[in-house]
Write a protein that holds these residues in place. Structure first.
Motif, PDB file in Angstrom:
ATOM      1  N   HIS A  38       0.592  -0.974   0.212  1.00 55.29           N
ATOM      2  CA  HIS A  38       0.227  -0.368  -0.358  1.00 55.29           C
ATOM      3  C   HIS A  38       1.266   1.648   0.074  1.00 55.29           C
ATOM      4  CE1 HIS A  38      -3.463  -2.104   0.797  1.00 55.29           C
ATOM      5  NE2 HIS A  38      -3.103  -2.822   1.554  1.00 55.29           N
ATOM      6  N   ARG A  39       0.238   2.429  -0.819  1.00 58.09           N
ATOM      7  CA  ARG A  39       1.245   3.220   0.182  1.00 58.09           C
ATOM      8  C   ARG A  39       1.387   4.412   0.669  1.00 58.09           C
ATOM      9  NH1 ARG A  39       0.888   7.866  -4.345  1.00 58.09           N
ATOM     10  NH2 ARG A  39       0.779  10.529  -3.305  1.00 58.09           N
ATOM     11  N   GLN A  40       2.669   4.409   1.040  1.00 56.42           N
ATOM     12  CA  GLN A  40       3.012   4.786   2.646  1.00 56.42           C
ATOM     13  C   GLN A  40       4.229   5.234   2.445  1.00 56.42           C
ATOM     14  OE1 GLN A  40       4.142   0.299   5.179  1.00 56.42           O
ATOM     15  NE2 GLN A  40       2.608  -0.144   2.728  1.00 56.42           N
ATOM     16  N   VAL A  41       5.152   5.865   3.656  1.00 53.81           N
ATOM     17  CA  VAL A  41       6.480   5.653   3.702  1.00 53.81           C
ATOM     18  C   VAL A  41       7.142   4.696   5.220  1.00 53.81           C
ATOM     19  CG1 VAL A  41       8.103   7.564   4.284  1.00 53.81           C
ATOM     20  CG2 VAL A  41       6.644   7.956   3.055  1.00 53.81           C
ATOM     21  N   ALA A  42       7.540   3.918   5.429  1.00 59.99           N
ATOM     22  CA  ALA A  42       8.121   2.721   6.061  1.00 59.99           C
ATOM     23  C   ALA A  42       9.361   3.755   6.906  1.00 59.99           C
ATOM     24  CB  ALA A  42       8.315   1.550   6.096  1.00 59.99           C
ATOM     25  N   PHE A  43       8.983   4.021   7.846  1.00 62.23           N
ATOM     26  CA  PHE A  43      10.323   4.453   8.708  1.00 62.23           C
ATOM     27  C   PHE A  43      10.838   3.576   9.502  1.00 62.23           C
ATOM     28  CE2 PHE A  43       7.592   8.236   7.894  1.00 62.23           C
ATOM     29  CZ  PHE A  43       8.373   9.375   7.885  1.00 62.23           C
ATOM     30  N   GLY A  44      12.380   3.785   9.357  1.00 60.35           N
ATOM     31  CA  GLY A  44      13.095   3.009   9.930  1.00 60.35           C
ATOM     32  C   GLY A  44      13.827   3.083  11.472  1.00 60.35           C
ATOM     33  N   ALA A  60       4.903  13.156   4.927  1.00 61.09           N
ATOM     34  CA  ALA A  60       4.480  12.147   4.985  1.00 61.09           C
ATOM     35  C   ALA A  60       3.173  12.493   4.108  1.00 61.09           C
ATOM     36  CB  ALA A  60       4.732  10.892   5.200  1.00 61.09           C
ATOM     37  N   ARG A  61       2.215  12.237   5.434  1.00 60.70           N
ATOM     38  CA  ARG A  61       0.945  13.119   5.494  1.00 60.70           C
ATOM     39  C   ARG A  61       0.548  13.476   4.029  1.00 60.70           C
ATOM     40  NH1 ARG A  61       1.544  12.644  10.560  1.00 60.70           N
ATOM     41  NH2 ARG A  61       1.008  10.679  11.875  1.00 60.70           N
ATOM     42  N   GLU A  62       1.400  14.868   4.301  1.00 59.16           N
ATOM     43  CA  GLU A  62       0.981  16.068   3.552  1.00 59.16           C
ATOM     44  C   GLU A  62       0.656  15.873   2.251  1.00 59.16           C
ATOM     45  OE1 GLU A  62       3.741  19.484   4.967  1.00 59.16           O
ATOM     46  OE2 GLU A  62       2.057  19.891   6.672  1.00 59.16           O
ATOM     47  N   ARG A  63       1.653  14.533   1.657  1.00 59.00           N
ATOM     48  CA  ARG A  63       2.300  14.380   0.513  1.00 59.00           C
ATOM     49  C   ARG A  63       0.871  12.650  -0.247  1.00 59.00           C
ATOM     50  NH1 ARG A  63       5.173  16.813  -3.756  1.00 59.00           N
ATOM     51  NH2 ARG A  63       7.199  18.038  -2.143  1.00 59.00           N
ATOM     52  N   GLY A  64       0.510  12.393   0.930  1.00 60.23           N
ATOM     53  CA  GLY A  64      -0.720  12.078   0.738  1.00 60.23           C
ATOM     54  C   GLY A  64      -0.363   9.874   0.905  1.00 60.23           C
ATOM     55  N   PHE A  65       1.230  10.356   1.686  1.00 59.59           N
ATOM     56  CA  PHE A  65       1.569   8.360   1.953  1.00 59.59           C
ATOM     57  C   PHE A  65       1.975   7.884   3.752  1.00 59.59           C
ATOM     58  CE2 PHE A  65       3.592   9.851  -2.310  1.00 59.59           C
ATOM     59  CZ  PHE A  65       3.879   9.061  -2.247  1.00 59.59           C
ATOM     60  N   PRO A  66       0.782   7.667   4.309  1.00 63.92           N
ATOM     61  CA  PRO A  66       0.851   6.999   5.835  1.00 63.92           C
ATOM     62  C   PRO A  66       2.156   6.635   6.089  1.00 63.92           C
ATOM     63  CG  PRO A  66      -1.339   6.548   3.900  1.00 63.92           C
ATOM     64  CD  PRO A  66      -0.551   6.729   3.179  1.00 63.92           C
ATOM     65  N   PRO A  67       2.462   7.784   7.140  1.00 59.52           N
ATOM     66  CA  PRO A  67       3.812   6.868   7.828  1.00 59.52           C
ATOM     67  C   PRO A  67       3.788   5.948   8.909  1.00 59.52           C
ATOM     68  CG  PRO A  67       2.692   9.177   8.880  1.00 59.52           C
ATOM     69  CD  PRO A  67       1.542   8.681   7.932  1.00 59.52           C
ATOM     70  N   VAL A  68       4.361   4.840   8.588  1.00 63.62           N
ATOM     71  CA  VAL A  68       4.377   3.852   9.399  1.00 63.62           C
ATOM     72  C   VAL A  68       6.376   3.333   9.596  1.00 63.62           C
ATOM     73  CG1 VAL A  68       2.419   2.714   8.124  1.00 63.62           C
ATOM     74  CG2 VAL A  68       4.398   2.090   7.102  1.00 63.62           C
ATOM     75  N   ASP A  69       5.708   2.639  10.614  1.00 63.39           N
ATOM     76  CA  ASP A  69       7.610   2.152  11.703  1.00 63.39           C
ATOM     77  C   ASP A  69       7.421   0.374  10.926  1.00 63.39           C
ATOM     78  OD1 ASP A  69       7.538   4.801  12.767  1.00 63.39           O
ATOM     79  OD2 ASP A  69       6.716   4.353  14.874  1.00 63.39           O
ATOM     80  N   ARG A  70       8.440   0.963  10.804  1.00 64.65           N
ATOM     81  CA  ARG A  70       9.525  -0.144  10.953  1.00 64.65           C
ATOM     82  C   ARG A  70       9.961  -1.016  11.465  1.00 64.65           C
ATOM     83  NH1 ARG A  70      13.791  -0.376   6.139  1.00 64.65           N
ATOM     84  NH2 ARG A  70      13.671   1.136   6.583  1.00 64.65           N
ATOM     85  N   ASP A  71      10.185  -2.894  12.081  1.00 55.49           N
ATOM     86  CA  ASP A  71      11.324  -3.696  13.108  1.00 55.49           C
ATOM     87  C   ASP A  71      12.037  -3.187  12.587  1.00 55.49           C
ATOM     88  OD1 ASP A  71       8.043  -3.776  14.141  1.00 55.49           O
ATOM     89  OD2 ASP A  71       8.129  -5.636  13.127  1.00 55.49           O
ATOM     90  N   ARG A  75      16.986   3.392   6.908  1.00 55.70           N
ATOM     91  CA  ARG A  75      15.743   4.818   6.615  1.00 55.70           C
ATOM     92  C   ARG A  75      14.248   4.559   6.277  1.00 55.70           C
ATOM     93  NH1 ARG A  75      18.335   7.933  10.526  1.00 55.70           N
ATOM     94  NH2 ARG A  75      20.599   8.122  10.365  1.00 55.70           N
ATOM     95  N   ALA A  76      13.919   6.058   5.907  1.00 54.44           N
ATOM     96  CA  ALA A  76      13.011   5.731   5.721  1.00 54.44           C
ATOM     97  C   ALA A  76      12.321   5.638   3.203  1.00 54.44           C
ATOM     98  CB  ALA A  76      12.090   7.602   5.054  1.00 54.44           C
ATOM     99  N   VAL A  77      11.907   4.154   3.042  1.00 51.87           N
ATOM    100  CA  VAL A  77      11.456   4.139   2.187  1.00 51.87           C
ATOM    101  C   VAL A  77      10.374   4.498   1.992  1.00 51.87           C
ATOM    102  CG1 VAL A  77      11.230   2.092   0.534  1.00 51.87           C
ATOM    103  CG2 VAL A  77      13.160   1.978   2.592  1.00 51.87           C
ATOM    104  N   ALA A  78       9.465   5.098   0.318  1.00 54.94           N
ATOM    105  CA  ALA A  78       9.119   5.369   0.359  1.00 54.94           C
ATOM    106  C   ALA A  78       7.838   4.211  -0.824  1.00 54.94           C
ATOM    107  CB  ALA A  78       8.758   7.000  -0.414  1.00 54.94           C
TER     108      ALA A  78
END
Length: 243
Positions: A38-44, A60-71, A75-78
């Motif tokens: 899904h559309r997202q930015v995954a933060f490390g 990320a939200r402003e760009r329409g990419f929901p932010p999520v946290d990776r385990d 660094r961040a991946v879109a």
């Protein structure tokens, strides 16, 4: 070999499907998944400790990419929800202290094989191990492709997670939409105050390869399954996500 295809209905249920790969492998059955998250930015985890983390999430939200946290670290991946692929290959582990380099090597070779097999408008795609300076999610296991302008750009990032009974090598492949992904990454990395050069972002399409994710997905799955394709069991990630 168990193969998962498709994605579950939401970001969280889809992540649950991927987590099951390790459980499947720990039970003795290797598993492969190649899909379009899904559309997202995954933060490390490293991102989460930085002062600009909350601002980066807001960008990320402003760009329409929901932010999520990776385990895992990194660094961040879109992911744009349409053209960015993710892949994972999980396998049983007898001794978690051994085999890390071998697993990285086999997964990297499989992705290289998949990329070389794609049709290109400017000749065969020839991935190069490594990445330019100040790339997104910098790491030691990345692949780059040369664009029509002769510049080498990062297209693939690869990481690994190991536990006592199983390990998974996973990564992302940017198929197209280089400009859209670069825009959100530039905002996010600027907020995190992490060095990032937008010109280092590449894609399969920008290197002359296909822009259709399904073509690249099939090539990646075949390469990651490898010699075990005669014993493949296919499951639907959408159905597993409903459980």
């Amino acid at each position: 070999m168990r193969v998962l295809r498709g994605r579950a209905a939401t970001i969280e249920t889809d992540r649950d499907v991927s987590r099951r790969l390790l459980s499947t492998a720990a039970a003795g059955e290797p598993a492969v998944r190649v899909w379009t998250p899904h559309r997202q930015v995954a933060f490390g985890r490293r991102d989460q400790r930085l002062e600009g983390y909350e601002l980066a999430r807001e960008h990320a939200r402003e760009r329409g990419f929901p932010p999520v946290d990776r385990d895992v670290g990194g660094r961040a991946v879109a992911y744009d929800g349409e053209t960015t692929l993710a892949f994972a290959r999980a396998e049983p582990v007898a001794d978690f202290r051994r085999g890390t380099d071998d697993r990285y090597g086999r997964a990297t070779a499989a992705v290289e094989e998949a990329l070389r097999g794609l049709q290109s408008d400017i000749g065969s795609l020839e991935p190069v191990r490594g990445e330019p300076d100040d790339s997104f999610c910098p790491g030691t296991h990345s692949l780059s492709l040369e664009g029509a302008d002769g510049r080498r750009r990062k297209v693939v990032g690869i990481a690994q997670r190991v536990r006592q009974d199983a390990a998974v090598v996973a990564g992302c492949v940017l198929v197209s939409n280089r400009e859209g992904l670069t825009a959100v990454l530039e905002d996010v990395y600027d907020a995190l105050a992490v060095p990032f050069d937008p010109e280092t972002v590449g894609s399969v399409a920008a290197a002359g390869g296909p822009s259709e994710p399904s073509i690249v997905r099939s090539a990646l799955e075949d390469a990651l399954v490898g010699d075990e394709r005669s014993a493949v069991t296919v499951d639907s990630a959408a159905e597993l996500g409903d459980n």
